[in-house]
Design a protein around this motif. Structure first.
Motif, PDB file in Angstrom:
ATOM      1  N   MET A   1       0.843  -1.197   0.000  1.00  0.00           N
ATOM      2  CA  MET A   1       0.000   0.000   0.000  1.00  0.00           C
ATOM      3  C   MET A   1       0.878   1.247   0.000  1.00  0.00           C
ATOM      4  SD  MET A   1      -2.906   1.539   0.107  1.00  0.00           S
ATOM      5  CE  MET A   1      -4.060   0.198   0.420  1.00  0.00           C
ATOM      6  N   ARG A   2       0.621   2.119  -0.935  1.00  0.00           N
ATOM      7  CA  ARG A   2       1.370   3.367  -1.029  1.00  0.00           C
ATOM      8  C   ARG A   2       0.824   4.419  -0.059  1.00  0.00           C
ATOM      9  NH1 ARG A   2       0.497   5.208  -6.953  1.00  0.00           N
ATOM     10  NH2 ARG A   2      -1.556   4.350  -6.485  1.00  0.00           N
ATOM     11  N   THR A   3       1.630   5.420   0.224  1.00  0.00           N
ATOM     12  CA  THR A   3       1.119   6.662   0.786  1.00  0.00           C
ATOM     13  C   THR A   3       0.909   7.625  -0.382  1.00  0.00           C
ATOM     14  OG1 THR A   3       3.363   7.465   1.159  1.00  0.00           O
ATOM     15  CG2 THR A   3       2.262   6.369   3.014  1.00  0.00           C
ATOM     16  N   PHE A   4       0.252   8.728  -0.103  1.00  0.00           N
ATOM     17  CA  PHE A   4      -0.074   9.690  -1.156  1.00  0.00           C
ATOM     18  C   PHE A   4       0.340  11.074  -0.682  1.00  0.00           C
ATOM     19  CE2 PHE A   4      -2.934   6.092  -1.212  1.00  0.00           C
ATOM     20  CZ  PHE A   4      -2.917   5.692  -2.545  1.00  0.00           C
ATOM     21  N   THR A   5       0.303  12.042  -1.588  1.00  0.00           N
ATOM     22  CA  THR A   5       0.726  13.401  -1.252  1.00  0.00           C
ATOM     23  C   THR A   5      -0.382  14.377  -1.588  1.00  0.00           C
ATOM     24  OG1 THR A   5       3.026  12.820  -1.736  1.00  0.00           O
ATOM     25  CG2 THR A   5       2.486  15.166  -1.601  1.00  0.00           C
ATOM     26  N   CYS A   6      -0.720  15.231  -0.642  1.00  0.00           N
ATOM     27  CA  CYS A   6      -1.722  16.268  -0.846  1.00  0.00           C
ATOM     28  C   CYS A   6      -1.143  17.378  -1.724  1.00  0.00           C
ATOM     29  CB  CYS A   6      -2.163  16.834   0.507  1.00  0.00           C
ATOM     30  SG  CYS A   6      -3.494  18.059   0.406  1.00  0.00           S
ATOM     31  N   GLN A   7      -2.011  18.198  -2.263  1.00  0.00           N
ATOM     32  CA  GLN A   7      -1.565  19.339  -3.064  1.00  0.00           C
ATOM     33  C   GLN A   7      -0.721  20.318  -2.258  1.00  0.00           C
ATOM     34  OE1 GLN A   7      -3.090  22.695  -2.648  1.00  0.00           O
ATOM     35  NE2 GLN A   7      -3.969  21.883  -0.733  1.00  0.00           N
ATOM     36  N   THR A 274       2.698  -5.667   1.621  1.00  0.00           N
ATOM     37  CA  THR A 274       3.704  -5.241   2.591  1.00  0.00           C
ATOM     38  C   THR A 274       4.978  -4.770   1.897  1.00  0.00           C
ATOM     39  OG1 THR A 274       2.817  -6.897   4.123  1.00  0.00           O
ATOM     40  CG2 THR A 274       4.917  -5.908   4.701  1.00  0.00           C
ATOM     41  N   LEU A 275       5.373  -5.465   0.837  1.00  0.00           N
ATOM     42  CA  LEU A 275       6.563  -5.046   0.094  1.00  0.00           C
ATOM     43  C   LEU A 275       6.346  -3.688  -0.576  1.00  0.00           C
ATOM     44  CD1 LEU A 275       7.619  -8.451  -1.495  1.00  0.00           C
ATOM     45  CD2 LEU A 275       8.964  -7.123   0.141  1.00  0.00           C
ATOM     46  N   GLU A 276       5.139  -3.454  -1.081  1.00  0.00           N
ATOM     47  CA  GLU A 276       4.857  -2.148  -1.681  1.00  0.00           C
ATOM     48  C   GLU A 276       4.968  -1.046  -0.629  1.00  0.00           C
ATOM     49  OE1 GLU A 276       1.676   0.024  -4.656  1.00  0.00           O
ATOM     50  OE2 GLU A 276       0.890  -1.252  -3.057  1.00  0.00           O
ATOM     51  N   THR A 277       4.453  -1.324   0.571  1.00  0.00           N
ATOM     52  CA  THR A 277       4.551  -0.355   1.658  1.00  0.00           C
ATOM     53  C   THR A 277       6.013  -0.079   2.010  1.00  0.00           C
ATOM     54  OG1 THR A 277       2.460  -1.164   2.574  1.00  0.00           O
ATOM     55  CG2 THR A 277       3.839   0.164   4.023  1.00  0.00           C
ATOM     56  N   GLN A 280       7.676   1.974  -0.607  1.00  0.00           N
ATOM     57  CA  GLN A 280       7.233   3.371  -0.551  1.00  0.00           C
ATOM     58  C   GLN A 280       8.038   4.165   0.482  1.00  0.00           C
ATOM     59  OE1 GLN A 280       4.659   4.971  -2.292  1.00  0.00           O
ATOM     60  NE2 GLN A 280       5.116   6.876  -1.224  1.00  0.00           N
ATOM     61  N   PHE A 281       8.375   3.508   1.597  1.00  0.00           N
ATOM     62  CA  PHE A 281       9.131   4.165   2.661  1.00  0.00           C
ATOM     63  C   PHE A 281      10.641   3.983   2.490  1.00  0.00           C
ATOM     64  CE2 PHE A 281       4.960   4.042   4.698  1.00  0.00           C
ATOM     65  CZ  PHE A 281       4.915   5.279   5.313  1.00  0.00           C
ATOM     66  N   GLU A 282      11.030   3.446   1.334  1.00  0.00           N
ATOM     67  CA  GLU A 282      12.443   3.284   0.983  1.00  0.00           C
ATOM     68  C   GLU A 282      13.200   2.433   2.003  1.00  0.00           C
ATOM     69  OE1 GLU A 282      14.169   7.082   0.184  1.00  0.00           O
ATOM     70  OE2 GLU A 282      12.774   7.527  -1.454  1.00  0.00           O
ATOM     71  N   ASN A 288      20.077  -3.829   1.266  1.00  0.00           N
ATOM     72  CA  ASN A 288      19.301  -4.130   0.069  1.00  0.00           C
ATOM     73  C   ASN A 288      18.017  -3.311   0.069  1.00  0.00           C
ATOM     74  OD1 ASN A 288      18.262  -5.616  -2.282  1.00  0.00           O
ATOM     75  ND2 ASN A 288      16.896  -6.598  -0.809  1.00  0.00           N
ATOM     76  N   ARG A 289      17.849  -2.439  -0.916  1.00  0.00           N
ATOM     77  CA  ARG A 289      16.636  -1.633  -1.039  1.00  0.00           C
ATOM     78  C   ARG A 289      15.467  -2.534  -1.460  1.00  0.00           C
ATOM     79  NH1 ARG A 289      15.305   3.622  -2.988  1.00  0.00           N
ATOM     80  NH2 ARG A 289      13.022   3.765  -2.969  1.00  0.00           N
ATOM     81  N   VAL A 290      14.383  -2.508  -0.689  1.00  0.00           N
ATOM     82  CA  VAL A 290      13.206  -3.326  -0.999  1.00  0.00           C
ATOM     83  C   VAL A 290      12.547  -2.795  -2.262  1.00  0.00           C
ATOM     84  CG1 VAL A 290      10.922  -4.041  -0.186  1.00  0.00           C
ATOM     85  CG2 VAL A 290      12.846  -3.953   1.419  1.00  0.00           C
ATOM     86  N   ALA A 291      12.309  -3.688  -3.221  1.00  0.00           N
ATOM     87  CA  ALA A 291      11.715  -3.291  -4.499  1.00  0.00           C
ATOM     88  C   ALA A 291      10.190  -3.314  -4.419  1.00  0.00           C
ATOM     89  CB  ALA A 291      12.186  -4.230  -5.603  1.00  0.00           C
TER      90      ALA A 291
END
Length: 358
Positions: A1-7, A274-277, A280-282, A288-291
């Motif tokens: 799950m990604r986070t998002f950014t407000c305007q 979980t991997l997407e999350t 997203q948080f790098e 090893n950077r999670v892909a």
């Protein structure tokens, strides 16, 4: 799950309905897989800051605040794509059911988000009454008094039948779910896990049954034509086979090939989300950077199969080890209390390949 950014630059999260920095209304735009801020135009309509289009709140957003999804302004539907899938909702006249319904909706929407990202078919029963997807949220009706006796009227079984996923509303009550987990001898039981598991049964019907995948399925999972009720009785009478960990991803998966598939499917969605999350948080583990397993760059690659799954699984092994260690440091149970055998790994790879071939 990604986070998002407000305007305004503030970080937003999937369930949010208001930006705490700039105060704008928020809503999820399903066909964009995007949480956006909205401003009112001169006509009082809601305009997305993300794409400039006009939207309206889903009826369950505006009336009950259990949803934060949007509907295009010129769409004839009052309900969003998620709420249209609801066949039965909890009785809203019963105290506490709004809160439980909110929890159910949050888990359902997280499932649908991942299914959308994986480009899995999501067709409601309004479009396809026989094979479409639907949800029923039902609650046990118990302890009606007649004289000096208490009579149980109905127990709800969480399950799937002909595209309809039924969830017992009591699963949204943490204490009730934990009590059931203890009774069943389970190490892991979550509301989201139920949705993912039952969706596995739905997608077995859509992706495996009468498909070119059926022979490989039977080689890996077994013959699903085995008597299900007999297998169910045997499982609850005698428990799982000894050393079940060598073949199955969970004890319940050993019950029948259908349940093996559904459990494996659920675990795959656990991993992907979980991997997407983490991506997203790098997150990095041991340098090893999670892909991101479902990034636009990776998805739909013509060779997105064994090698990419190996990368996904290796990242998952490192990340879940770190998660479990962090939980232990906080005095909590393991976040992922499972050991994946070679047999279970091959089944996970099969799920991955079926989704990518869809």
């Amino acid at each position: 799950m990604r986070t998002f950014t407000c305007q305004c630059g503030n970080t937003l999260h999937f369930p949010n309905t208001k930006c705490m920095a700039c105060g704008l209304t928020l809503g999820f735009i399903p066909n964009e897989s995007r949480l956006s801020a909205f401003i009112e135009n001169a006509n009082g309509d809601l305009q997305a800051t993300f794409n400039g289009k006009l939207y309206k709140r889903c009826k369950n957003y505006s009336e009950h605040d259990v949803c934060n999804w949007m509907v295009e302004l010129d769409d004839e539907h009052e309900y969003c794509e998620s709420c249209r899938l609801n066949e039965t909702i909890p009785n809203l006249d019963e105290p506490g059911n709004i809160k439980l319904w909110y929890k159910l909706e949050q888990a359902k929407r997280r499932l649908l988000y991942t299914c959308q990202r994986l480009e899995l078919p999501i067709i409601g029963k309004g479009e396809d009454p026989e094979r479409g997807l639907g949800f029923a949220f039902l609650k046990d009706q118990t302890q009606d008094a007649y004289g000096n006796e208490l009579t149980v009227k109905q127990f709800v079984t969480t399950g799937h039948a002909n595209g309809l996923i039924t969830i017992n509303v009591n699963e949204a009550i943490t204490s009730a779910r934990m009590e059931m987990r203890e009774k069943m001898g389970e190490r892991y039981r979550t509301l989201l896990g139920h949705f993912r598991h039952e969706s596995g049964h739905y997608y077995w019907d859509r992706l495996i049954d009468d498909s070119p995948h059926i022979d490989e399925f039977r080689t890996l999972f077994g013959d699903e034509r085995l008597d299900y009720l007999a297998a169910l009785k045997n499982h609850y009478d005698n428990g799982p086979p000894e050393n079940w960990q060598e073949t199955w991803i969970s004890a319940y998966a050993s019950m029948h090939p259908w349940e093996d598939w559904a459990e494996t499917w659920a675990h795959y969605l656990h991993m992907v989300d979980t991997l997407e999350t983490a991506s997203q948080f790098e997150f990095s583990v041991f340098g090893n950077r999670v892909a991101n397993p479902i990034s636009s760059e990776a998805h739909r690659d013509n060779d997105y199969s064994a090698i990419t799954f190996t990368h996904l699984f290796n990242d998952w092994c490192q990340l879940s080890t770190a998660l479990n260690s962090l939980n232990r440091s906080m005095g909590h149970d393991d976040a992922y209390p499972f050991v994946i055998s070679i047999s279970a790994l091959n089944k996970l790879r099969f799920v991955h390949n079926v989704i990518m071939a869809n």
